[in-house]
Motif scaffolding. Sequence first.
Motif, PDB file in Angstrom:
ATOM      1  N   ASP A 156      38.810  62.225 -34.878  1.00 32.86           N
ATOM      2  CA  ASP A 156      36.614  62.486 -35.543  1.00 32.86           C
ATOM      3  C   ASP A 156      36.179  61.292 -35.822  1.00 32.86           C
ATOM      4  OD1 ASP A 156      36.909  60.096 -37.493  1.00 32.86           O
ATOM      5  OD2 ASP A 156      38.366  61.607 -38.449  1.00 32.86           O
ATOM      6  N   ALA A 157      34.695  61.009 -36.194  1.00 31.53           N
ATOM      7  CA  ALA A 157      34.250  60.535 -35.957  1.00 31.53           C
ATOM      8  C   ALA A 157      33.957  58.828 -35.925  1.00 31.53           C
ATOM      9  CB  ALA A 157      32.724  60.935 -36.979  1.00 31.53           C
ATOM     10  N   ASP A 158      34.822  58.846 -37.139  1.00 25.98           N
ATOM     11  CA  ASP A 158      34.751  57.146 -36.815  1.00 25.98           C
ATOM     12  C   ASP A 158      36.175  56.349 -36.595  1.00 25.98           C
ATOM     13  OD1 ASP A 158      35.149  58.386 -39.225  1.00 25.98           O
ATOM     14  OD2 ASP A 158      34.175  57.467 -40.331  1.00 25.98           O
ATOM     15  N   SER A 159      37.549  57.537 -37.632  1.00 25.46           N
ATOM     16  CA  SER A 159      38.558  56.978 -37.251  1.00 25.46           C
ATOM     17  C   SER A 159      39.644  57.824 -36.109  1.00 25.46           C
ATOM     18  CB  SER A 159      39.025  56.763 -38.287  1.00 25.46           C
ATOM     19  OG  SER A 159      39.401  58.099 -38.565  1.00 25.46           O
ATOM     20  N   THR A 214      38.537  58.124 -26.093  1.00 24.28           N
ATOM     21  CA  THR A 214      39.275  56.941 -27.144  1.00 24.28           C
ATOM     22  C   THR A 214      39.276  55.820 -26.477  1.00 24.28           C
ATOM     23  OG1 THR A 214      41.217  58.602 -27.692  1.00 24.28           O
ATOM     24  CG2 THR A 214      41.107  56.174 -28.959  1.00 24.28           C
ATOM     25  N   PRO A 235      40.141  52.141 -36.988  1.00 17.45           N
ATOM     26  CA  PRO A 235      38.765  52.549 -36.674  1.00 17.45           C
ATOM     27  C   PRO A 235      38.483  52.661 -35.209  1.00 17.45           C
ATOM     28  CG  PRO A 235      38.690  50.516 -37.635  1.00 17.45           C
ATOM     29  CD  PRO A 235      39.730  50.918 -37.468  1.00 17.45           C
ATOM     30  N   THR A 236      37.144  53.579 -35.026  1.00 21.47           N
ATOM     31  CA  THR A 236      37.145  53.703 -33.310  1.00 21.47           C
ATOM     32  C   THR A 236      35.753  53.155 -33.637  1.00 21.47           C
ATOM     33  OG1 THR A 236      36.323  55.897 -34.958  1.00 21.47           O
ATOM     34  CG2 THR A 236      38.620  55.573 -33.863  1.00 21.47           C
ATOM     35  N   THR A 237      34.745  53.310 -34.266  1.00 23.27           N
ATOM     36  CA  THR A 237      33.157  52.627 -34.534  1.00 23.27           C
ATOM     37  C   THR A 237      33.613  51.275 -33.853  1.00 23.27           C
ATOM     38  OG1 THR A 237      33.612  52.696 -36.551  1.00 23.27           O
ATOM     39  CG2 THR A 237      31.698  54.304 -36.137  1.00 23.27           C
ATOM     40  N   VAL A 238      34.256  50.476 -34.842  1.00 22.36           N
ATOM     41  CA  VAL A 238      34.576  48.852 -34.276  1.00 22.36           C
ATOM     42  C   VAL A 238      35.243  48.301 -33.620  1.00 22.36           C
ATOM     43  CG1 VAL A 238      33.084  48.109 -36.559  1.00 22.36           C
ATOM     44  CG2 VAL A 238      36.324  48.513 -36.632  1.00 22.36           C
TER      45      VAL A 238
END
Lengths: 127, 795
Positions: free
Chosen positions: B724-727, B689, B783-786
Amino acid sequence: MTRILLVDDSDDVRRSMRAVLAGELGQVTIGEARDATEALALAGRESWDVVLLDLSLPDRSGMETLRDIRRLKPAPPVIVMSFHTEAEYTIAARAAGAAGYLAKGSASGVIAAAIQDALATTARAMD
Amino acid sequence: MKQSNSVFRVLFVEEEGLGQPRVDGVLSLVEKTEYVRAGSLREARRLLQSGNIDLVVADESRLRRVIDSIFTLVGLFSVGGVVVDVNEAPLVASGLRRDQVVGHRFIDLPWFAHSAAERTRIEAAIASAAAGEPVRLEAWIRSARDGRPMCIDAAFSPLRDQNNLITHVIGSGVDVTARKKAEEGMVASQARLAEAQRVAHVGSWEWNVADNHVNWSDELFNIYAVDRADFIPSYEGFLSRVDSEDVAHTTAVIRQAVQDVTPFIYDHRIRRPDGEVRMLHTRGEVIADGAGKAARLVGSCWDVTDRWRATQQLEHSVSTLTATLEATADGILVGDRAGKVSALNQRFLAMWRLPSEIGPGADIRGLADSVRDQLADPDEFARRFADLYADLEKEAHDILRFKDGRVYERYSKPQRLGDSVCGRVCSFRDVTQREQLLASVEARRAEAEAARKQYEVILERISDGFTALDRTWRYTYVNGSGGRMLGRKAADLIGKHIWTEFPEGSGQKFHLAYEQAMAEQRPIQMREYYPPWHRWFENRIYPSPDGVSIFFTDVTEQVEAQEELRASNEQLRALAARLDAVREEERRVMAREIHDQVGQALTAIKLDVGWIRSQLAGGVAAAVDERARQVDALVDQAIATAQRVSATLRPAILDDLGLAAAIRWQAREFQQRSGVVCDLDLPSDGAATAPAIALTLFRILQEALTNVARHAQARTVNIGLTLDADSAVLSVADDGRGVSADELERPTSLGIVGIRERALAVGGAVTIQGSPGLGTTLTVRVPTTVGQTTAVHPA
């Protein structure tokens, strides 16, 4: 003569450890490394009976360094030393292939016992 | 001709009769002539019988006059067809002079110029007569005078001399043009009769009773739609065509007529071969024989189907009209010029409380007198009645009010037949309910008006602008505040079209909202910037079927203040996030310092103390050994403190082993510290993460667990982490008392505020749900992307 590779970035700690190891184990040859790079170079170049590895190294993660040393052929047993005493570290170190886990601040006898234990285990495995 | 040297005796016959034409030439041959005169044919006959007469000369001029005076056309032709002589008739008829005719070939005369065929026929006829065969024929000639065609009944016969030799041809003819025309006219008039019968649908018939011979005219066949070739008329045949319902009546009528020998008229239906029913009107006469008995029946039939149907329709119409009259809700009274009832319906009688037996013929004035006391104003009623019936042409519409509250509407119009007035029609409608309704509507309108005035008083006092617009977007009301805000006198806007007065507003969001509110008939509240005036307005739009009412307030200052507040909040939040990041960094640095400097030093000291103690073993005073042991113990305490402080400042486990391991460690710590059992649902330790996200979630977990410990009174807490992929989603669910909505909103709930702010700083969101007695669930989704780019790290 037992060959021990001591990996720690603190000169003080290495000095103190040398004295303790000599006192506890008698005739030992001690190699020293201040960071992961030196450690891997030495571990690859010479043969060691055991490696004492501090997890907190300035140039790399101690866990990664542990894994890299364990990938050498032959791979010396590695005893992890860490200021962290949380069980998660022990588990993680074992999972990464450590032969033992020593909290920094452990008594000399405990350190010596851990080394002897690791050596004995290696010897058994070689028999 | 008898030749003699003596006297040549010539007998002149002065009377008409015998003699031969053309004796002039003969007389010139005679040297000595004795003339004998006969005054009459009888005398002439006696003189001739005496035998002394050589020549008989009739008075040619006289004879000619006779011949000329007759209408018969007479001509003498040579055997070659040249005209030798003619009488006057053909000259008169043709307009030709004698010299134009005599000496010319007969067929070359203008009479025959029109037709080569006629010329050939005449030539042949003359030739035939010249050959001894008399010919009679009808010839068409053309009058030389006026071109009129003339039909001549002509005869050509040979003229022989004493030796029976044919010397001439005599032609005579009679003008039969008139007769010919008459004959043709006869034929034409018979055709016309048939045509007339056809057009009038009149057929005629004749029935000879004795031999049952029946004769039908062509039109009668047409009427029965039977073909003369297929249908031979007879009495039985006729009856078979009569519609079955009318057979009995038909036979009865004819039997009676035959028996009594009387004319008869009756109507009956026939059925055509294709099944169509026609209605016939029959007139017949019976012709008696010598004994006075019926010998023949003659008669004519009209096809009166159309009239019959029209009559049926009329009867139907009349009955429909009557029914309509009775069915109408209006009372109807029709009077004639004499003031008598000619028609009325039951409704009229009921409305006026009149006996139901009153009907046509009743006296209208009498009726009026009998009901006048029902009226609220009997005298007025009587006066109007007199007015109405005094003027035949008058049309009136008025309201009749009754003592008992009834209200009738009366329409009165002259009844016309063509151009003349033949009476008067009055209709009465009970409008009592309507009048009552109108009265109550009026009362309500007055109430509404009073209420409106009250509202106006209120509306004038409020600081909000208020306008009312009708459906055509015209101002019906603008309060004082509204006028001031619009920059107009309120009274000047009334009746004006909003978008004509404020064209800059057309198409703006407020305009669209008005339209939408009106179209959907639902209130709309909106706060919008109004670019033309650079102001913010809050509008509350209330539609009704009649238009829209709008409260509007200039909220520019308020909006600007809110905007400032929002901006300042943003700044504060950014500042707080920045401060937090700085603090985290400081902690991280401090933790590192403690580890690297203090921790390593203590480690070395610990080892050294241990070494010193081993060197001293057995060889020093007990006091020294004891002091060394105390130092060793102090070092142990210092190491433990350093480890704890370092972990509190910044758990290295988060950086070294990841979020899941850190959570597991934190949960164990928490369980040991609080006694609340932690159930974990975590991904494997290897899951990576981003450090900022991991730190945020870890700090939120610490805050959440602090809240659980402080407020929840929980026995267990479930900690879940899903990546997951984005959060990344962290959930902390306890089984405690359940947080209340109040507590969540309370500004003093700093733990919750902190959690929200931390999540917000990495673009995440927090939901906290409490169920009384069942616990509280906190869920953080980031969100894990931003997340990595948000401002947590010090920049």
